[in-house]
Design a protein around this motif. Structure first.
Motif, PDB file in Angstrom:
ATOM      1  N   GLU A 124       0.792  -1.272  -0.004  1.00  0.00           N
ATOM      2  CA  GLU A 124       0.025   0.001   0.032  1.00  0.00           C
ATOM      3  C   GLU A 124       0.935   1.373   0.100  1.00  0.00           C
ATOM      4  O   GLU A 124       0.281   2.290  -0.545  1.00  0.00           O
ATOM      5  N   VAL A 125       1.864   1.098   0.490  1.00  0.00           N
ATOM      6  CA  VAL A 125       2.869   2.310   0.698  1.00  0.00           C
ATOM      7  C   VAL A 125       3.503   2.833  -0.800  1.00  0.00           C
ATOM      8  O   VAL A 125       3.245   4.003  -1.364  1.00  0.00           O
ATOM      9  N   MET A 126       3.831   1.566  -1.623  1.00  0.00           N
ATOM     10  CA  MET A 126       4.316   2.124  -2.932  1.00  0.00           C
ATOM     11  C   MET A 126       2.914   2.551  -3.774  1.00  0.00           C
ATOM     12  O   MET A 126       3.422   3.231  -4.686  1.00  0.00           O
ATOM     13  N   LYS A 127       1.907   1.874  -3.516  1.00  0.00           N
ATOM     14  CA  LYS A 127       0.539   2.414  -4.272  1.00  0.00           C
ATOM     15  C   LYS A 127       0.369   3.744  -3.986  1.00  0.00           C
ATOM     16  O   LYS A 127       0.065   4.458  -4.819  1.00  0.00           O
ATOM     17  N   ALA A 128       0.542   4.025  -2.984  1.00  0.00           N
ATOM     18  CA  ALA A 128       0.278   5.368  -2.536  1.00  0.00           C
ATOM     19  C   ALA A 128       1.143   6.446  -3.181  1.00  0.00           C
ATOM     20  O   ALA A 128       1.065   7.639  -3.412  1.00  0.00           O
ATOM     21  N   MET A 129       2.317   5.954  -3.385  1.00  0.00           N
ATOM     22  CA  MET A 129       3.175   6.869  -4.100  1.00  0.00           C
ATOM     23  C   MET A 129       3.152   6.911  -5.792  1.00  0.00           C
ATOM     24  O   MET A 129       3.463   7.864  -6.493  1.00  0.00           O
ATOM     25  N   MET A 130       2.362   5.850  -6.073  1.00  0.00           N
ATOM     26  CA  MET A 130       2.336   5.556  -7.408  1.00  0.00           C
ATOM     27  C   MET A 130       0.925   6.099  -8.273  1.00  0.00           C
ATOM     28  O   MET A 130       0.732   6.309  -9.205  1.00  0.00           O
ATOM     29  N   PHE A 131      -0.296   5.855  -7.139  1.00  0.00           N
ATOM     30  CA  PHE A 131      -1.482   5.941  -7.822  1.00  0.00           C
ATOM     31  C   PHE A 131      -2.231   7.154  -6.777  1.00  0.00           C
ATOM     32  O   PHE A 131      -2.324   7.132  -5.703  1.00  0.00           O
ATOM     33  N   ARG A 132      -3.320   7.798  -7.686  1.00  0.00           N
ATOM     34  CA  ARG A 132      -3.855   8.896  -6.972  1.00  0.00           C
ATOM     35  C   ARG A 132      -5.357   8.803  -6.550  1.00  0.00           C
ATOM     36  O   ARG A 132      -6.078   9.666  -6.130  1.00  0.00           O
ATOM     37  N   GLU A 133      -5.666   7.590  -7.083  1.00  0.00           N
ATOM     38  CA  GLU A 133      -7.211   7.295  -6.819  1.00  0.00           C
ATOM     39  C   GLU A 133      -8.013   7.268  -5.579  1.00  0.00           C
ATOM     40  O   GLU A 133      -9.061   7.330  -5.503  1.00  0.00           O
ATOM     41  N   GLN A 134      -7.166   7.183  -4.625  1.00  0.00           N
ATOM     42  CA  GLN A 134      -7.690   6.977  -3.412  1.00  0.00           C
ATOM     43  C   GLN A 134      -6.886   7.655  -2.142  1.00  0.00           C
ATOM     44  O   GLN A 134      -5.706   7.831  -2.581  1.00  0.00           O
ATOM     45  N   GLU A 135      -7.434   7.946  -0.948  1.00  0.00           N
ATOM     46  CA  GLU A 135      -6.660   8.548   0.159  1.00  0.00           C
ATOM     47  C   GLU A 135      -6.195   7.276   0.724  1.00  0.00           C
ATOM     48  O   GLU A 135      -6.526   6.308   0.954  1.00  0.00           O
ATOM     49  N   TYR A 136      -5.045   7.672   1.375  1.00  0.00           N
ATOM     50  CA  TYR A 136      -4.159   6.492   2.360  1.00  0.00           C
ATOM     51  C   TYR A 136      -3.683   7.186   3.570  1.00  0.00           C
ATOM     52  O   TYR A 136      -3.689   8.359   3.872  1.00  0.00           O
TER      53      TYR A 136
END
Length: 429
Positions: A124-136
């Motif tokens: 999820e950390v890498m996805k938060a760096m890569m994708f903007r479609e949701q909040e983390y």
């Protein structure tokens, strides 16, 4: 990071593996790089390492740099280090088609899961760096990423505890010596890998390949315009030899068989100009063979392996041949421009002036009327005319060119024009 950096890294990692190094440390300071090459590195090359891989973010690991750090066994941050903002953007700076973006992001989401599982990291950390479609939200709310933004961690945030382990980084170190100490390798000699000798030469050739192509093609053009000189042919041979040898050393497909293909194409072009002019078949085939050889010679071997790997499908065909085609196009465009300028200014060049006759000949003293008495006469083709060949007219045999292509031997022909350059014939009747 450029494409040649990835090639050199792969070579260094394999050498370190073979020589049983204690570890490989990536001293990272980069705003980004190429997505395809990065994905290939972290999913195909780095997982095969049996020695530890360590990332030292010193001080910036943005975009592709964060992906490389993510693919290492350990991550250490400089006190002023930052890591993240891994969103995928177009290399040309333009907008990526929405469907293509969805496809690319879906693939990279899979890569993130693979690497996270192998390295024990939070995907999820890498996805938060890569994708903007949701909040983390991480580390009990200390790190929040609003929807529409990308995660970028500073050193203190990267080492926060999340779900019982560091959010991303294993520690903060002031320098490389501190990284070695943290890994229990105080006093171990650190060999900095920098391209030297043949490696430096290979990287240089890979970088200037478009220029070598343009120099080689322009030299070939000059050789055709000044036959018998030889110096331009030698320049072309050296330029293309450097091109093929350098690209081979740079880890590309370039090999002896491609050089042979290129030379064979060049021979067909020469035949088109000097032996069988007018057919365009040999010349067209020759040009295609030369172009294919030049493009394939710049294709990365490891990228080709990734392209053929049906398990991951990391590399698309456009990513595989995109830059070779761009390099080829640049080299060809510069060569064409150089040829135009050469045609415009070559008569004033000292070398050309020494090879040409500038004196005007009085009328009747040249060869403008040579063989003009043959016009209207008939003869018999002694050889095939393809379209050039020999025809017997009276008691003499002449080199002629057929006006309408192929003519069989023993066919009656008639001279329709003749000058000092050629005799043109056509079928009788």
């Amino acid at each position: 990071m450029n494409k040649h950096s990835f090639k050199y890294w792969r070579k260094v990692m394999r050498r370190a593996q073979d020589e049983k190094a204690r570890a490989i440390i990536f001293d990272i300071d980069t705003p980004g790089g190429y997505a395809g090459e990065t994905a290939d590195l972290i999913t195909r090359v780095m997982p095969d390492l049996t020695i530890p891989s360590i990332a030292f973010v010193n001080p910036e690991a943005t975009s592709a740099g964060s992906m490389i750090a993510f693919g290492c066994d350990k991550i250490y941050m400089h006190p002023r280090g930052t890591i993240g903002s891994t969103g995928i953007v177009s290399g040309s700076g333009g907008t990526i088609d929405p469907v293509m973006r969805s496809k690319i992001e879906s693939l990279f989401s899979s890569y993130v899961k693979i690497v996270a599982k192998e390295k024990g990291r939070n995907a999820e950390v890498m996805k938060a760096m890569m994708f903007r479609e949701q909040e983390y939200e991480f580390a009990e709310g200390e790190v929040k990423v609003p929807k529409g933004e990308l995660l970028n961690l500073v050193a203190d945030e990267a080492v926060l505890e999340h779900e019982g382990k560091p959010l991303l980084a294993d520690g903060i170190c002031d320098d490389l010596a501190a990284v070695l100490a943290a890994e229990g390798m105080e006093g171990v000699e650190a060999v900095r890998a920098e391209p030297r000798g043949f490696d430096a030469f290979a990287s240089w050739v890979g970088f200037v390949s478009p220029m070598l192509i343009s120099v080689g093609l322009l030299a070939l053009f000059m050789e055709f315009k000044t036959p018998g000189v030889g110096i331009f042919g030698l320049v072309a041979l050296v330029a293309f030899a450097l091109f093929f040898v350098g690209n081979n050393l740079d880890g590309n497909v370039s090999g002896s068989w491609l050089f042979v293909l290129f030379i064979a194409g060049g021979i067909l072009v020469i035949l088109e100009f000097w032996v069988i002019p007018g057919t365009f078949v040999a010349g067209t085939v020759g040009v295609v063979m030369m172009g294919v050889a030049l493009v394939l010679a710049m294709v990365d071997v490891d990228m080709l392996d990734s392209f053929k790997d049906t398990q991951y499908g990391l590399i698309s065909f456009s990513a595989l041949v995109g830059y070779p085609i761009i390099y080829m196009t640049i080299g060809l465009a510069v060569a064409v421009l150089g040829s135009i300028l050469t045609m415009r200014y070559m008569p004033s060049l000292p070398m050309y002036s020494s090879l040409s006759v500038s004196k005007t000949l009085p009328p009747g003293t040249g060869e403008e009327n040579c063989n003009s008495e043959l016009v209207g006469k008939q003869g018999i083709a002694v050889t095939q005319l393809r379209p050039a060949g020999r025809v017997k007219i009276g008691d003499s045999v002449y080199e002629v060119t057929s006006q309408h292509g192929f003519v069989e031997p023993n066919t009656a022909v008639q001279v329709v024009s003749a000058d000092g350059m050629r005799i043109l014939v056509d079928l009788v009747g």
